[in-house]
Design a protein around this motif. Structure first.
Motif, PDB file in Angstrom:
ATOM      1  N   ILE A  38       3.955   7.511 -15.593  1.00 25.32           N
ATOM      2  CA  ILE A  38       5.353   7.725 -15.215  1.00 25.32           C
ATOM      3  C   ILE A  38       5.860   9.096 -15.675  1.00 25.32           C
ATOM      4  O   ILE A  38       6.708   9.680 -15.026  1.00 25.32           O
ATOM      5  CB  ILE A  38       6.310   6.593 -15.680  1.00 25.32           C
ATOM      6  CG1 ILE A  38       6.274   6.372 -17.158  1.00 25.32           C
ATOM      7  CG2 ILE A  38       6.076   5.320 -14.932  1.00 25.32           C
ATOM      8  CD1 ILE A  38       7.249   5.272 -17.610  1.00 25.32           C
ATOM      9  N   VAL A  76       4.412  -1.382  -0.557  1.00 22.62           N
ATOM     10  CA  VAL A  76       4.136  -1.893  -1.910  1.00 22.62           C
ATOM     11  C   VAL A  76       3.923  -0.782  -2.945  1.00 22.62           C
ATOM     12  O   VAL A  76       4.114  -1.001  -4.129  1.00 22.62           O
ATOM     13  CB  VAL A  76       2.905  -2.830  -1.949  1.00 22.62           C
ATOM     14  CG1 VAL A  76       3.229  -4.183  -1.356  1.00 22.62           C
ATOM     15  CG2 VAL A  76       1.701  -2.210  -1.268  1.00 22.62           C
ATOM     16  N   GLY A  98      10.126   4.401  -9.572  1.00 22.33           N
ATOM     17  CA  GLY A  98      11.242   5.056 -10.262  1.00 22.33           C
ATOM     18  C   GLY A  98      12.361   5.502  -9.342  1.00 22.33           C
ATOM     19  O   GLY A  98      13.182   6.331  -9.738  1.00 22.33           O
ATOM     20  N   ALA A 133      15.325   7.797 -10.512  1.00 23.75           N
ATOM     21  CA  ALA A 133      15.390   9.191 -10.050  1.00 23.75           C
ATOM     22  C   ALA A 133      16.728   9.489  -9.386  1.00 23.75           C
ATOM     23  O   ALA A 133      17.330  10.541  -9.625  1.00 23.75           O
ATOM     24  CB  ALA A 133      14.243   9.463  -9.080  1.00 23.75           C
TER      25      ALA A 133
HETATM   26  C1  HEM Z   1      13.109  12.724  -7.102  1.00 20.76           C
HETATM   27  C2  HEM Z   1      12.130  12.251  -7.840  1.00 20.76           C
HETATM   28  C3  HEM Z   1      10.957  11.468  -7.347  1.00 20.76           C
HETATM   29  C4  HEM Z   1      10.341  11.520  -6.132  1.00 20.76           C
HETATM   30  C5  HEM Z   1      10.694  12.397  -4.934  1.00 20.76           C
HETATM   31  C6  HEM Z   1       9.260  10.557  -6.172  1.00 20.76           C
HETATM   32  C7  HEM Z   1       8.411  10.293  -5.109  1.00 20.76           C
HETATM   33  C8  HEM Z   1       7.419   9.336  -5.125  1.00 20.76           C
HETATM   34  C9  HEM Z   1       6.616   8.968  -3.994  1.00 20.76           C
HETATM   35  C10 HEM Z   1       6.716   9.577  -2.609  1.00 20.76           C
HETATM   36  C11 HEM Z   1       5.766   7.986  -4.391  1.00 20.76           C
HETATM   37  C12 HEM Z   1       4.760   7.238  -3.512  1.00 20.76           C
HETATM   38  C13 HEM Z   1       3.452   7.973  -3.478  1.00 20.76           C
HETATM   39  C14 HEM Z   1       2.492   7.365  -2.462  1.00 20.76           C
HETATM   40  O1  HEM Z   1       2.821   6.464  -1.703  1.00 20.76           O
HETATM   41  O2  HEM Z   1       1.341   7.842  -2.449  1.00 20.76           O
HETATM   42  C15 HEM Z   1       6.002   7.748  -5.794  1.00 20.76           C
HETATM   43  C16 HEM Z   1       5.303   6.846  -6.569  1.00 20.76           C
HETATM   44  C17 HEM Z   1       5.532   6.646  -7.901  1.00 20.76           C
HETATM   45  N1  HEM Z   1       6.570   7.174  -8.648  1.00 20.76           N
HETATM   46 FE1  HEM Z   1       7.978   8.460  -7.995  1.00 20.76          FE
HETATM   47  N2  HEM Z   1       9.234   9.962  -7.394  1.00 20.76           N
HETATM   48  C18 HEM Z   1      10.272  10.470  -8.144  1.00 20.76           C
HETATM   49  C19 HEM Z   1      10.619  10.112  -9.421  1.00 20.76           C
HETATM   50  C20 HEM Z   1       9.969   9.185 -10.173  1.00 20.76           C
HETATM   51  C21 HEM Z   1      10.376   8.765 -11.487  1.00 20.76           C
HETATM   52  C22 HEM Z   1      11.633   9.260 -12.202  1.00 20.76           C
HETATM   53  C23 HEM Z   1       9.442   7.884 -11.941  1.00 20.76           C
HETATM   54  C24 HEM Z   1       9.354   7.154 -13.245  1.00 20.76           C
HETATM   55  C25 HEM Z   1      10.140   7.337 -14.260  1.00 20.76           C
HETATM   56  C26 HEM Z   1       8.447   7.746 -10.894  1.00 20.76           C
HETATM   57  C27 HEM Z   1       7.318   6.956 -10.969  1.00 20.76           C
HETATM   58  C28 HEM Z   1       6.467   6.704  -9.925  1.00 20.76           C
HETATM   59  C29 HEM Z   1       5.299   5.822 -10.025  1.00 20.76           C
HETATM   60  C30 HEM Z   1       4.809   5.102 -11.277  1.00 20.76           C
HETATM   61  C31 HEM Z   1       4.727   5.790  -8.746  1.00 20.76           C
HETATM   62  C32 HEM Z   1       3.495   4.990  -8.303  1.00 20.76           C
HETATM   63  C33 HEM Z   1       3.962   3.661  -7.783  1.00 20.76           C
HETATM   64  C34 HEM Z   1       2.842   2.784  -7.248  1.00 20.76           C
HETATM   65  O3  HEM Z   1       1.857   3.314  -6.734  1.00 20.76           O
HETATM   66  O4  HEM Z   1       2.973   1.552  -7.354  1.00 20.76           O
HETATM   67  N3  HEM Z   1       8.806   8.547  -9.835  1.00 20.76           N
HETATM   68  N4  HEM Z   1       7.024   8.563  -6.215  1.00 20.76           N
END
Ligand code: HEM
Length: 440
Positions: free
Chosen positions: A251, A387, A392, A396
Motif C-alpha cells: 500500500i 475485483v 484505497g 485517495a
Molecule cells: C489517486 C491515487 C490513486 C490512484 C490513481 C490509484 C489507482 C489504482 C489502480 C488503477 C489500481 C488497479 C490496478 C490494476 O487493476 O491493475 C489500484 C490498485 C491498488 N491500489 Fe490504488 N490508486 C491510488 C491510491 C491508492 C492508495 C492511497 C492506496 C492505499 C493506501 C492504494 C492501494 C492500492 C492497492 C493495494 C491496489 C491493489 C488492489 C488489488 O489488486 O486488489 N491506492 N490503484
C-alpha cells in the motif's frame, strides 16, 4: 472475426520503441485501430483492449480468465512480496477481504484528521514567494499521511520518520525495476540494491516491533495497521506477520506516488484555468472560512469534489494497466491465446471522444449529476474496476480533497514551466515539477 494487427514494428523489438518513445499517442492509435488490437512488445504478442464494454469483460465478466502478471510485477516481487498490488488471483482472493475493512468509509474520519494535520504542517513550512519542487513536497505529504494513518499507535515521531525514509527507497526501487526490465541488473550488489536491502531490513525491524506491540496490546489505534491485524476471514484466520509486512509495502508503493502525482496535475490544471480555481477557492472560503478542513466538510465541497473527479479523468496517473490471459479467451470475437499480455489504458478511454465530450478539456461540470448520468460507468477508470479495483479509492479521494483544500485554498501555486511536458512510464506525470508558492 478477423483480428486487428498493428502494422510496422521492428524485428525483435516489435512496437516496444513506440510504447517507450510516444506512449500516449501510441495507446490512442491502438484504441482507434479497433476494440481488440494485437501488437508486439519484443517477441511477445500483446493485446490492447478498448471500449468500455470490452474492458468490462476483461475486468469483470471474464476476470476469471485473466491475472496480474507481466514484467513489472515479476521484477518487483522481491520488494512487493505477496502484497495485493502484484499478487495473483488466488492470493488476492484470500487477502483482499482481510484488507477491505481497513479502508472502510467508517474509518475515514480518523484518517482525515491525520491527512489534514499533515497537510497543514507541510504548508506551514512554505515561504511566500519561494520556488519548490512540488513533486518532492507532495511525496513527503502523501508518504507522511500514509505512514501516520498506518501506524497511529507509534507515538515516537523518529520511528515514523524512519519508516518514511526507508519506504521512499523501496518505492523508488519498484520504479527503477520498471525502467530497467533486465532482472540480473537488480541482483548485482550495486549501491541501489544495497540501499534497498538495508531499507528492507530496517522496515522489517520496525514493522515487526509494531506488529508485536499491537498484537500484545489488542487495542484498536484507529489506524490501518490495527484493522489489518484484527481482520479475520470466515474461518477465523487473520494475516500472518509475513503477509502484514507485504501488505504494508504494497500500500505504500501503490498509495503515495499516485496521489502525489495527482496533486501535481491539479496544480497545472488550476493554473491553466483561473476561472475554475477562483470558483473552487470561493467555495473553500465559504465552507471553511480559513479553518482546517474536517471530515464533515467534505460533502459540502461539491464543486471542489467535481474538480478532483475531473482531475482523475483528465490526468489518469495509472494510465496503462496490464493482465495476462490464463486460458484461451474470446473477446469481441477474437481468441486471445493463454499467456498473452493484455492491456487496457484508462488514459485512452478517458481521452476518447466517444466516451467523453471534448475529452481534452478540463471541465469539472461534466460531473454534474444531470450530465454525468449519460456516461458509461466503465469509461471512467482512474482506480481500475472489478475485483482488483484500487482498495484505497476512498482513502485517495479523501486525501486529495484534504490536500486540495489545504494547499490550493490558501496558496496560489504557479508552475515555473507553462508546459508540463507530460510523460508516461510507470505513471502518467508532468516532466516539470517546480512551482512558485504565493500566499493568497
Ligand atoms: C489517486 C491515487 C490513486 C490512484 C490513481 C490509484 C489507482 C489504482 C489502480 C488503477 C489500481 C488497479 C490496478 C490494476 O487493476 O491493475 C489500484 C490498485 C491498488 N491500489 Fe490504488 N490508486 C491510488 C491510491 C491508492 C492508495 C492511497 C492506496 C492505499 C493506501 C492504494 C492501494 C492500492 C492497492 C493495494 C491496489 C491493489 C488492489 C488489488 O489488486 O486488489 N491506492 N490503484
Amino acid at each position: 472475426m478477423s483480428i486487428n494487427v498493428l502494422p510496422g514494428g521492428l524485428p525483435l523489438l516489435g512496437h516496444a520503441m513506440d510504447l517507450l518513445r510516444r506512449p500516449l499517442s501510441f495507446v490512442e492509435q491502438l484504441r482507434d485501430t479497433g476494440g481488440v488490437v494485437r501488437f508486439n512488445l519484443g517477441p511477445r504478442p500483446s493485446y490492447l483492449i478498448s471500449t468500455p464494454d470490452l474492458v468490462k469483460e476483461v475486468l469483470i465478466s471474464k476476470s476469471h480468465c485473466f491475472d496480474k502478471g507481466g514484467p513489472l510485477f515479476k521484477q518487483s516481487k522481491p520488494l512487493l512480496g505477496n502484497g495485493l498490488v502484484g499478487c495473483d488471483r488466488e492470493q488476492a482472493r484470500r487477502s483482499r477481504p482481510l484488507m477491505n475493512p481497513a479502508f472502510h468509509h467508517s474509518r475515514m474520519a480518523r484518517y482525515t484528521e491525520v491527512m489534514s494535520q499533515v497537510s497543514r504542517e507541510i504548508a506551514d513550512g512554505w515561504t511566500d514567494g519561494s520556488t519548490v519542487d512540488f513533486d518532492d513536497q507532495m511525496n513527503i505529504a502523501t508518504m507522511d499521511a500514509l505512514t501516520r494513518c498506518l501506524f497511529a499507535g507509534v507515538s515516537d515521531t523518529e520511528t515514523a520518520a524512519e519508516v518514511r525514509t526507508v519506504m521512499q527507497v523501496i518505492v523508488n526501487g519498484v520504479g527503477r525495476r520498471a525502467f530497467i526490465p533486465i532482472s540480473f541488473v537488480h541482483k548485482l550488489p550495486l549501491p541501489p540494491k544495497l540501499r534497498e536491502d538495508a531499507a528492507m531490513r530496517k522496515l522489517h525491524t520496525v514493522v515487526d516491533g509494531v506488529i508485536a506491540s499491537y498484537r500484545q496490546g489488542g487495542v484498536d489505534h484507529g489506524d490501518l495497521m490495527s484493522m489489518m491485524i484484527m481482520a479475520q476471514d470466515d474461518a477465523g484466520n487473520g494475516m500472518t506477520d509475513t503477509q502484514l509486512h507485504d501488505e504494508v509495502r504494497s500500500i505504500m508503493v501503490a498509495g503515495t506516488e499516485t496521489s502525489a502525482t495527482m496533486m501535481l496535475w491539479m496544480a497545472y490544471a488550476l493554473h491553466q484555468h483561473p476561472d475554475i480555481r477562483a470558483r473552487m477557492q470561493e467555495e473553500l472560503d465559504l465552507v471553511l472560512a480559513g479553518r482546517r478542513i474536517d471530515y464533515e466538510d467534505i460533502p459540502k465541497l461539491e464543486y471542489t469534489s467535481r474538480v478532483v473527479q475531473e482531475a482523475l479523468r483528465r490526468y489518469p496517473v495509472a494510465w496503462l494497466l496490464t493482465r495476462y490471459a490464463t486460458v484461451d479467451v474470446e473477446i469481441d470475437g477474437v481468441t486471445i491465446p493463454a499467456g498473452s499480455d493484455v492491456m487496457f489504458s484508462p488514459y485512452a478511454e478517458h481521452m476518447d471522444p466517444r466516451n467523453f465530450d471534448d475529452p481534452f478539456a478540463f471541465d469539472p461540470d461534466r460531473w454534474l449529476p444531470s450530465r454525468a448520468r449519460a456516461m458509461h460507468r466503465q469509461a471512467f477508470l482512474p482506480f481500475g474496476a472489478g475485483v482488483r479495483k484500487c482498495v484505497g479509492e476512498s482513502f485517495a479521494f479523501t486525501e486529495m480533497m484534504i490536500m486540495v483544500a489545504t494547499f490550493f485554498g490558501s496558496w496560489t501555486i504557479t508552475p515555473v514551466h507553462e508546459d508540463p511536458e507530460p510523460t508516461a512510464s510507470t505513471t502518467y506525470r508532468p516532466r516539470h515539477t517546480h512551482f512558485t508558492l504565493r500566499r493568497r
